[in-house]
Design a protein around this motif. Structure first.
Motif, PDB file in Angstrom:
ATOM      1  N   ASN A 164       0.849  -1.201   0.000  1.00  0.00           N
ATOM      2  CA  ASN A 164       0.000   0.000   0.000  1.00  0.00           C
ATOM      3  C   ASN A 164       0.888   1.255   0.000  1.00  0.00           C
ATOM      4  OD1 ASN A 164       1.001  -0.586   2.562  1.00  0.00           O
ATOM      5  ND2 ASN A 164      -0.675   0.445   3.602  1.00  0.00           N
ATOM      6  N   PRO A 165       1.555   1.530  -1.127  1.00  0.00           N
ATOM      7  CA  PRO A 165       2.466   2.678  -1.173  1.00  0.00           C
ATOM      8  C   PRO A 165       1.726   3.992  -0.984  1.00  0.00           C
ATOM      9  CG  PRO A 165       2.034   1.872  -3.383  1.00  0.00           C
ATOM     10  CD  PRO A 165       1.436   0.875  -2.438  1.00  0.00           C
ATOM     11  N   PRO A 166       2.406   4.997  -0.446  1.00  0.00           N
ATOM     12  CA  PRO A 166       1.761   6.297  -0.275  1.00  0.00           C
ATOM     13  C   PRO A 166       1.564   6.981  -1.619  1.00  0.00           C
ATOM     14  CG  PRO A 166       4.088   6.466   0.235  1.00  0.00           C
ATOM     15  CD  PRO A 166       3.806   5.002   0.021  1.00  0.00           C
ATOM     16  N   GLN A 167       0.562   7.821  -1.706  1.00  0.00           N
ATOM     17  CA  GLN A 167       0.406   8.693  -2.860  1.00  0.00           C
ATOM     18  C   GLN A 167       1.357   9.864  -2.643  1.00  0.00           C
ATOM     19  OE1 GLN A 167      -1.609   8.186  -5.718  1.00  0.00           O
ATOM     20  NE2 GLN A 167      -1.603   6.158  -4.766  1.00  0.00           N
ATOM     21  N   TYR A 168       2.367   9.962  -3.492  1.00  0.00           N
ATOM     22  CA  TYR A 168       3.453  10.918  -3.258  1.00  0.00           C
ATOM     23  C   TYR A 168       3.432  12.015  -4.322  1.00  0.00           C
ATOM     24  CZ  TYR A 168       8.164  12.705  -2.348  1.00  0.00           C
ATOM     25  OH  TYR A 168       9.234  13.510  -2.043  1.00  0.00           O
ATOM     26  N   THR A 169       3.409  13.268  -3.865  1.00  0.00           N
ATOM     27  CA  THR A 169       3.468  14.410  -4.770  1.00  0.00           C
ATOM     28  C   THR A 169       4.686  15.244  -4.422  1.00  0.00           C
ATOM     29  OG1 THR A 169       1.054  14.534  -5.016  1.00  0.00           O
ATOM     30  CG2 THR A 169       2.315  16.519  -5.542  1.00  0.00           C
ATOM     31  N   ALA A 170       5.522  15.505  -5.407  1.00  0.00           N
ATOM     32  CA  ALA A 170       6.712  16.330  -5.218  1.00  0.00           C
ATOM     33  C   ALA A 170       6.594  17.578  -6.086  1.00  0.00           C
ATOM     34  CB  ALA A 170       7.978  15.557  -5.594  1.00  0.00           C
TER      35      ALA A 170
END
Length: 287
Positions: A164-170
């Motif tokens: 369940n990977p995080p939703q990542y925004t950079a």
């Protein structure tokens, strides 16, 4: 006696328990007596310096008249970090408390939104780019220590490989894409890596271009970590010269969330951002 670290969860739980106690008109002495402790224990619990057991919570819920099932569930979730095991614990002696808290935050977050004004975020770095940054930041490191911290940074990226990977925004300022830490070859490799990572449905990368005419005062680089129900907790980590500061006050977090929205709207859409990154990489490769 060494007390547990004041994690974001413990601080939030402690603040809520103090608020409930005061609203109920219960003295610290009365609360301490109810859980068979002393006033000092209640004080440490309310400042996040001492964990609260499930049994103690149930007693305090009754004492403070906490009947709302949703709120009780939330507080229990905040207290449940107790004996969790972490992949990095065996290296604990090499890490500062501030860094341990950052690892706690990113290892369990459902969503992570990061703004970087100077470097590519650590979770997106290549090994050679990370080595250039870490060696430049601390010239006193031995070769063995440098290898440890570089490998450790690479290990952190395994959160994208979990079930369940995080939703990542950079979100990055365009200047980050031109700063040649380690030289043009290292930067070109890093930019190509960003292009590859953007293919993941869990990773979104946006760039604020030099042509952006509006200004958003972010106060520096920061990350917002979000956790789903029942925790329903958002924590902001702000970077500074001596490490990082974690903020979980609702009003402060809301302010950073608004700043993040402004930064996102100032940035190019993800597709155009990746086109810009790829273009800069091509330029470096042809130098």
């Amino acid at each position: 006696m060494k007390h547990p670290r004041r994690t974001a969860r413990r601080r939030k739980l402690g603040a809520e328990l103090r608020s409930l106690r005061e609203a109920a008109g219960v003295s610290p002495e009365a609360a301490a007596k109810a859980i068979h402790g002393d006033k000092t224990k209640i004080s440490r619990q309310e400042t996040g310096q001492h964990r609260v057991t499930r049994l103690e919570l149930e007693v305090l819920f009754t004492l403070y008249g906490v009947d709302d099932e949703k709120r009780r569930e939330w507080l229990v979730a905040l207290a449940s970090e107790g004996n969790k095991r972490t992949w990095w614990r065996r290296h604990s002696g090499m890490l500062t408390d501030g860094f341990k808290e950052a690892l706690d935050l990113e290892s369990e977050a459902a969503r992570i939104s990061a703004f970087q004004s100077q470097v590519v975020p650590g979770l997106l770095q290549t090994q050679t780019y990370a080595a250039a940054l870490i060696s430049g930041a601390s010239t006193s490191l031995t070769e063995q220590q440098l290898d440890f911290f570089v490998d450790f940074r690479m290990s952190r990226q395994s959160i994208f490989l979990r079930g369940n990977p995080p939703q990542y925004t950079a979100i990055m300022a365009e200047g980050v894409l031109h700063q040649q830490f380690g030289g043009p070859g290292v930067l070109a490799e890093q930019l190509r890596h960003l292009v590859d990572l953007s293919q993941s449905p869990d990773i979104t990368i946006q760039v604020i271009p030099f042509t952006q005419t509006s200004f958003t005062d972010s106060g520096g680089s920061f990350a917002l970590y979000s956790y789903p129900d029942p925790l329903d907790l958002d924590v902001v980590q702000v970077e500074h010269l001596d490490g990082a500061l974690c903020l979980e006050d609702d009003e402060t977090v809301a302010k950073y969330r608004r700043v993040l929205d402004k930064l996102r709207s100032s940035a190019l859409p993800p597709g155009r951002s990746i086109e810009l990154i790829a273009s800069i990489a091509r330029g470096l490769e042809h130098e």
